[in-house]
Scaffold this active site. Structure first.
Site, PDB file in Angstrom:
ATOM      1  N   ASP A   1     -17.590 -64.476   0.960  1.00 28.90           N
ATOM      2  CA  ASP A   1     -17.897 -63.663  -0.229  1.00 28.90           C
ATOM      3  C   ASP A   1     -18.521 -62.353   0.220  1.00 28.90           C
ATOM      4  O   ASP A   1     -19.719 -62.113   0.070  1.00 28.90           O
ATOM      5  CB  ASP A   1     -18.850 -64.449  -1.139  1.00 28.90           C
TER       6      ASP A   1
ATOM      7  N   ASP B   1     -25.812 -61.734  -3.962  1.00 30.18           N
ATOM      8  CA  ASP B   1     -26.136 -61.671  -5.389  1.00 30.18           C
ATOM      9  C   ASP B   1     -26.394 -63.049  -5.984  1.00 30.18           C
ATOM     10  O   ASP B   1     -26.956 -63.167  -7.069  1.00 30.18           O
ATOM     11  CB  ASP B   1     -25.021 -60.966  -6.164  1.00 30.18           C
TER      12      ASP B   1
ATOM     13  N   TYR C   1     -14.679 -64.007 -10.969  1.00 30.75           N
ATOM     14  CA  TYR C   1     -14.640 -64.020  -9.506  1.00 30.75           C
ATOM     15  C   TYR C   1     -15.439 -65.189  -8.952  1.00 30.75           C
ATOM     16  O   TYR C   1     -14.957 -65.949  -8.097  1.00 30.75           O
ATOM     17  CB  TYR C   1     -15.194 -62.697  -8.978  1.00 30.75           C
TER      18      TYR C   1
ATOM     19  N   TYR D   1     -13.121 -54.476 -11.128  1.00 37.71           N
ATOM     20  CA  TYR D   1     -12.640 -54.213  -9.769  1.00 37.71           C
ATOM     21  C   TYR D   1     -11.399 -53.332  -9.822  1.00 37.71           C
ATOM     22  O   TYR D   1     -10.685 -53.332 -10.841  1.00 37.71           O
ATOM     23  CB  TYR D   1     -12.322 -55.515  -9.043  1.00 37.71           C
TER      24      TYR D   1
ATOM     25  N   GLN E   1     -26.830 -50.522   4.050  1.00 45.06           N
ATOM     26  CA  GLN E   1     -26.002 -49.978   2.975  1.00 45.06           C
ATOM     27  C   GLN E   1     -26.861 -49.335   1.893  1.00 45.06           C
ATOM     28  O   GLN E   1     -28.068 -49.579   1.801  1.00 45.06           O
ATOM     29  CB  GLN E   1     -25.134 -51.089   2.371  1.00 45.06           C
TER      30      GLN E   1
END
Length: 301
Positions: free
Chosen positions: A195, A117, A86, A263, A56
């Site tokens: 996730d 992350d 989140y 988001y 990515q």
């Protein structure tokens, strides 16, 4: 059953642009709208990192009002300002459910799928009855970059002795546990947290019925799965399909919403499914539970 190719295909559905002091994301996944963040004009270089991994495109930048921002394939994944909503929900909804009847002396085994992350990991590790956390993240470069640039968010959680990182495809990893003969019993989990990024590119296979079944089969009795499930305002058909797919496999399923401003539409769906306990009990997933970690939380509580 082989997973789809891991070559990034989200570039065909998502795009981002850095121009005139602004970052703008757009995607056919949320048609007719765009979201922009202004860059930090006080910094010498607002762009902290920009590259392509084997899976990515990665962009990390400083914004003027949302702090440090992580984008994958042109889509915002984490901002310093609002990721806590989140992360706290994704960790505490399933953990506070499945640990209700677990003896503290036994400890919980947790699987995080994706989570490069480290923010959901941070919240999971706040639970002292967590014995082991396995993080299966396909892109090892993401973890390295987040260690370098998101330290204020993950709080060095990857170095916790309870954490084990496996850099492999989660689809193949779980199916190998649940569908391949083993000389000794494969690991099972009290909680699986899915996730992952949007259901395209390297994450596409992680939203398939076969993967939902593999997550279910990896659970201990009374275990819980929690998966991000897109915006109900933009992707209601997808959310309905995923809820139906999980409902055909799990003993109890609920769909909820987490509020997070950065988001699309300011929220994201969360899909939670449970497995019966040894005694045949089915969890009431709508019942809020608080297990003592809420004091330091800002969203869940």
């Amino acid at each position: 059953m082989a997973p789809p190719t891991t070559q990034s295909v989200s570039q065909s559905v998502s795009s981002s642009k850095l121009s005139s002091g602004w970052f703008t994301e757009s995607s056919i996944l949320w048609p007719g709208q765009r979201f922009s963040l202004s860059l930090d004009s006080l910094s010498k270089s607002s762009v902290l990192h920009q590259s392509s991994t084997n899976y990515q495109d990665v962009l990390i930048f400083r914004s003027s009002h949302y702090g440090t921002v992580l984008c994958l394939d042109g889509v915002i994944q984490v901002t310093e300002r609002d990721e806590f909503s989140y992360s706290e929900a994704m960790a505490n909804i399933p953990l506070n459910t499945c640990c209700c009847e677990t003896s503290p002396s036994v400890g919980l085994d947790i699987l995080i799928i994706g989570g490069g992350d480290g923010c959901v990991l941070r919240e999971v590790l706040k639970h002292k009855n967590v014995r082991k956390v396995t993080v299966v993240e396909i892109d090892e470069d993401i973890i390295k970059l987040c260690k370098d640039h998101l330290g204020k968010l993950h709080l060095n959680s990857f170095s916790d002795p309870r954490c084990t990182i496996i850099n492999t495809d989660a689809y193949s990893y779980l199916l190998s546990l649940t569908s391949t003969p083993h000389k000794s019993p494969p690991p099972t989990y009290d909680c699986v947290i899915n996730d992952t990024s949007d259901p395209c590119g390297p994450s596409e296979s992680l939203y398939s019925p076969a993967f939902f079944k593999a997550m279910y089969d990896s659970l201990k009795p009374g275990g819980v799965v929690c998966s991000q499930c897109e915006s109900p305002w933009l992707n209601s058909g997808f959310a309905s399909d995923m809820t139906a797919a999980m409902g055909s496999i799990y003993d109890v399923v609920e769909y909820g919403v987490i509020q997070i401003p950065s988001y699309p539409t300011g929220c994201i769906g969360v899909l939670v499914g449970g497995r019966k306990t040894v005694k045949g009990k089915v969890w009431d997933l709508k019942e809020p539970r608080r297990m003592g970690v809420e004091k330091g939380l800002r969203y869940y509580g």
